[in-house]
Design a protein around this motif. Sequence first.
Motif, PDB file in Angstrom:
ATOM      1  N   ASP A   1      10.539  16.292  -6.409  1.00 35.66           N
ATOM      2  CA  ASP A   1      11.994  16.440  -6.381  1.00 35.66           C
ATOM      3  C   ASP A   1      12.592  16.223  -7.766  1.00 35.66           C
ATOM      4  OD1 ASP A   1      12.332  17.100  -3.738  1.00 35.66           O
ATOM      5  OD2 ASP A   1      12.797  15.059  -3.090  1.00 35.66           O
ATOM      6  N   ARG A   2      12.155  15.181  -8.432  1.00 33.10           N
ATOM      7  CA  ARG A   2      12.729  14.819  -9.739  1.00 33.10           C
ATOM      8  C   ARG A   2      12.261  15.736 -10.870  1.00 33.10           C
ATOM      9  NH1 ARG A   2      12.180   8.242  -9.517  1.00 33.10           N
ATOM     10  NH2 ARG A   2      13.820   7.919  -7.998  1.00 33.10           N
ATOM     11  N   GLN A   3      11.035  16.210 -10.800  1.00 36.84           N
ATOM     12  CA  GLN A   3      10.444  16.961 -11.904  1.00 36.84           C
ATOM     13  C   GLN A   3      10.291  18.450 -11.605  1.00 36.84           C
ATOM     14  OE1 GLN A   3       9.837  15.389 -14.803  1.00 36.84           O
ATOM     15  NE2 GLN A   3      10.585  13.511 -13.864  1.00 36.84           N
ATOM     16  N   ARG A   4      10.897  18.921 -10.531  1.00 40.29           N
ATOM     17  CA  ARG A   4      10.736  20.314 -10.091  1.00 40.29           C
ATOM     18  C   ARG A   4      10.995  21.296 -11.223  1.00 40.29           C
ATOM     19  NH1 ARG A   4      13.387  20.086  -5.760  1.00 40.29           N
ATOM     20  NH2 ARG A   4      11.648  20.208  -4.317  1.00 40.29           N
ATOM     21  N   GLY A   5      12.105  21.122 -11.935  1.00 40.38           N
ATOM     22  CA  GLY A   5      12.453  22.047 -13.022  1.00 40.38           C
ATOM     23  C   GLY A   5      11.382  22.110 -14.100  1.00 40.38           C
ATOM     24  N   ASP A   6      10.883  20.955 -14.516  1.00 43.24           N
ATOM     25  CA  ASP A   6       9.844  20.927 -15.553  1.00 43.24           C
ATOM     26  C   ASP A   6       8.546  21.560 -15.066  1.00 43.24           C
ATOM     27  OD1 ASP A   6      11.526  19.666 -17.332  1.00 43.24           O
ATOM     28  OD2 ASP A   6      10.779  17.654 -16.877  1.00 43.24           O
ATOM     29  N   ILE A   7       8.189  21.256 -13.816  1.00 43.86           N
ATOM     30  CA  ILE A   7       6.946  21.809 -13.275  1.00 43.86           C
ATOM     31  C   ILE A   7       7.053  23.319 -13.164  1.00 43.86           C
ATOM     32  CG2 ILE A   7       5.465  21.923 -11.230  1.00 43.86           C
ATOM     33  CD1 ILE A   7       6.155  18.926 -10.788  1.00 43.86           C
TER      34      ILE A   7
END
Length: 94
Positions: free
Chosen positions: A23-29
């Motif tokens: 949820d927190r790192q979705r954009g980076d992943i």
Amino acid sequence: MDILKERAKLGDSLLAPINLILDRQRGDILSTFVGKSGDLTHTILNNEETLRRVADYCYEFLPWPLRMAVKKPTFVEFVLTHRHAVLAQLAQPA
């Protein structure tokens, strides 16, 4: 303790933190895989190396007590085994 009960307990202990990290790192992943052809989750799901990269990335964000208890190879294998649950979480809208 029964091995199946131990695995279920491990699964419960790991899926919640994985979901939080995704949820927190979705954009980076997801930005790591920009430019891939086809459906992104399908690409990740069917490519073991890509899924391993996602697992490596997520492992670094686990709380340190969990990283002390669960070593990286075990975590990566867990993610590979539970790839459908991980990708379902990753594919959810932000």
